[in-house]
Structure formats: C-alpha cells, structure tokens
Design an enzyme around this catalytic site. Structure first.
Site, PDB file in Angstrom:
ATOM      1  N   SER A  18       0.851  -1.188   0.000  1.00 41.49           N
ATOM      2  CA  SER A  18       0.000   0.000   0.000  1.00 41.49           C
ATOM      3  C   SER A  18       0.890   1.242   0.000  1.00 41.49           C
ATOM      4  CB  SER A  18      -0.954  -0.028   1.208  1.00 41.49           C
ATOM      5  OG  SER A  18      -1.884   1.029   1.139  1.00 41.49           O
ATOM      6  N   HIS A  20      -2.707  -1.024  -3.413  1.00 42.16           N
ATOM      7  CA  HIS A  20      -3.896  -0.198  -3.210  1.00 42.16           C
ATOM      8  C   HIS A  20      -3.789   1.090  -4.031  1.00 42.16           C
ATOM      9  CE1 HIS A  20      -4.103  -2.231   1.006  1.00 42.16           C
ATOM     10  NE2 HIS A  20      -4.572  -3.008   0.056  1.00 42.16           N
ATOM     11  N   ASP A  50      -4.125  -5.304   5.751  1.00 41.39           N
ATOM     12  CA  ASP A  50      -4.567  -6.077   4.599  1.00 41.39           C
ATOM     13  C   ASP A  50      -3.551  -7.164   4.266  1.00 41.39           C
ATOM     14  OD1 ASP A  50      -6.186  -6.834   2.471  1.00 41.39           O
ATOM     15  OD2 ASP A  50      -5.187  -5.473   1.061  1.00 41.39           O
TER      16      ASP A  50
END
Length: 358
Positions: free
Chosen positions: A175, A202, A299
């Site tokens: 991310s 992301h 995540d």
C-alpha cells in the site's frame, strides 16, 4: 499537541483555497504557506525546511512542475514528505507514478466536480493522508503503522528441494510506499522466474495501468495490469486492476485464470489483498510465496492466515526500518506465519531463492 505545518503548492486559486480550508478545519494541522508553482514552492521549502512537516503538491504547474520540483528536492537532499494531489487523466496518472518513484510519500486524486471537491469524503481522505504522512494519528492507528525497535532479521533457511513440475505462485501485497518498493524489487527479478507473480497495490483505477507500464519499461520480467479471464503464466507479473477485486480461479482445463469483479470494497479496499489470498485456497498451486510490503493497516494478514490452513506457503515480510509505513508487514508478523523478515533491498533475492528459475 503541536500542530503540523503544511505547505500547499498548486497553481489553481480554487484548489489552494479548498485545501487551505480543509487543513484549517483540523486542529492537528495548520497552513504554513501556499505557493502558485513549483519554483515558488521550492523557495518556500528551502526557507522553512525545518518547519515544514508535509507538502501538498500539484503536478501540472507553470515555471516548475511537480516532477521538476521533486527532482530538484532529490538533488538537494530535501527529505520532506510530499503528498501529490493528482488529477485522474492518463497523463496525470503516469506523472503521479513517476512522482512516487522520485520519492513522493503518497497521492490523492482531485475530484472531477466542484461538489465532490468540497465534500466530506475528499476532506477526510486528505486529512487521513496528512495524518499518516506526519505520523499524527490516534493511538490505535499509530500502533499499527509506526516503526518499533528493530529486531534481528527473521530467516528460516531450511527448505525442502522443490520437485520439477510443482506449480508455484508469488503474491505481493502493498500500500503506502508500495510503488517505490516495487521499483526496487521487480527490476531484479529475472524473466525466467519459475512462477507467475500477482500484485495487489492499493490504487484507484487508471493508476495501476500506469504503474504496470512504468515497471514493464524497467524490468526484465514482463509486467502488465491484470485482465479478466487471462491465464496466469510463469515469468509474468500481473498487477491487480484498481477499482476491481482480483481472484484466482481454475478452469475446466486446469488453467489458473484471473477473475476481476466490480463489487463493494472490503475494509474500504478495492482491490483487497485478503480477497486474492482467500481465492487461492481452491487452486492447484503446490507452493505459494506470500510477500507483504510497506503499507498502513493489516490487509493480507487475514487472507494469508486462511490460506495457511490449506496450502504450503512461504511468507516474506519487509522490515520496519525500510518500510515507509510499518503497518501491513507488522501485522502479518504478529500472526507467527512469517518465514523471513528482510530489508527491502533483499526481498527480490528472497523471492528468487524460494521460487527458483527455469
């Protein structure tokens, strides 16, 4: 509670006003100054380098654009966290990827309508990004993102010899700080890697294609944005399409294919790494290498935990010292499933040693 000083650099008077109003609405931040182009912004930054906590930077500006300013900052070793405020055109997406490569901390996209620009959603996105960049967050969030005392690298070196014909896959989750991390890792991966590579970064739709194209121009191994229903081949890298969930499915012929679906975000994420990892439970892969890189939150941890109950996995986590935001690697480490904790510069070697080449 000391306020964080924010410098705004944008040639649009409207954007400067909107960004200023959002910053002034939050007691954690204050506007240190506002510049109308990169040249003025660079001068302001040089004069206040010890005071500026974060910069909001536009890309397309006269005299000196955002890319030129970041390049100059790099030359002068000015290490200030920069958040790019980018439009979502193809041109801006490509330049945003270059900005991240040059050292920008993160980016947010400019809304396409005035109504959305002045919405609470955009305000929260901006303030959340500033909070992460300045490490000015509530305790429960800060505990998942900031660096802890560096521990000795964790490496489980013993590994059975892989048999010929074993189906292998490499999966990467990242991310904040991910694009720059991928620029470090992927150019070192040979095109003869004995596995396909799936990446969940992301990012919004449009930016993942630009990221894939940029990486493809720098790497030996081919890199592309994933397409629905395409067969996963070893020696190829597939980046999950922004705005879609990516799953791996097996067809009637035994091929593993990519499935992209437009659906509600999970935990606010679209794509979400947990979704990808969970889909691998029902595949025929014999060995799955799971790599967790820099990023806020957790995540990947739930998905890898689920996958570990059904598949043989090898988990590599980036260390805290080289992570831009030590959230995702920290949370996967807490599961006890990690086989290796290594600095960013050693991640590619860890992948190659674990997977092999053909």
């Amino acid at each position: 509670m000391k306020e964080k000083n924010i410098l705004i650099i944008d040639d649009s008077a409207l954007m400067r006003r909107v960004l200023s109003d959002i910053i002034k609405s939050d007691k954690r931040f204050k506007v240190l100054g506002a510049a109308i182009n990169g040249l003025d912004g660079l001068n302001m930054l040089q004069e206040n380098v010890d005071k500026v906590d974060a910069v909001l930077l536009d890309i397309n500006m006269p005299l000196m654009n955002g890319i030129e300013m970041l390049t100059e900052m790099k030359k002068q070793n000015i290490e200030t966290r920069v958040i790019v405020v980018s439009a979502i055109t193809t041109k801006d997406a490509k330049e945003t990827i270059l900005a991240l490569e040059l050292g920008a901390f993160d980016f947010i996209t400019k809304p396409e309508s005035l109504e959305t620009l002045k919405s609470d959603e955009f305000s929260m996105q901006l303030l959340d990004c500033l909070a992460v960049a300045t490490e000015f967050m509530p305790a429960q969030i800060l505990s998942q993102t900031t660096s802890e005392k560096e521990e000795p690298p964790l490496k489980h070196t013993s590994k059975p010899v892989t048999k010929v014909g074993v189906k292998k896959l490499v999966t990467i989750a990242c991310s904040t700080g991910g694009p720059k991390a991928l620029h470090t890792i992927l150019p070192k991966i040979p095109k003869q890697l004995d596995a396909g590579v799936l990446i969940v970064q992301h990012m919004p739709e449009g930016f993942t294609k630009s990221l894939a194209e940029r990486l493809n121009s720098l790497c030996q191994i081919p890199v592309k944005e994933a397409e629905d229903n395409e067969v996963i081949q070893k020696g190829w890298v597939y980046i999950a399409k922004g705005g879609r969930q990516l799953r791996v499915v097996k067809d009637k012929e035994g091929n593993h294919r990519i499935s992209l679906s437009l659906e509600a975000p999970r935990k606010g994420l679209l794509p979400c790494a947990d979704v990808m990892f969970e889909s691998l439970v029902n595949t025929d892969y014999d060995e799955i290498t799971c790599v967790v890189l820099t990023g806020m939150g957790s995540d990947g941890s739930d998905g890898i935990t689920t996958l570990s109950n059904k598949k043989r996995i090898h988990v590599i986590a980036q260390d805290s010292k080289t992570s831009v935001v030590y959230g995702m690697p920290k949370m996967i480490k807490k599961t006890g499933l990690v086989n290796e904790v290594v600095p960013l510069q050693e991640v590619s070697d860890a992948i190659i040693k674990n997977v092999g080449v053909y």
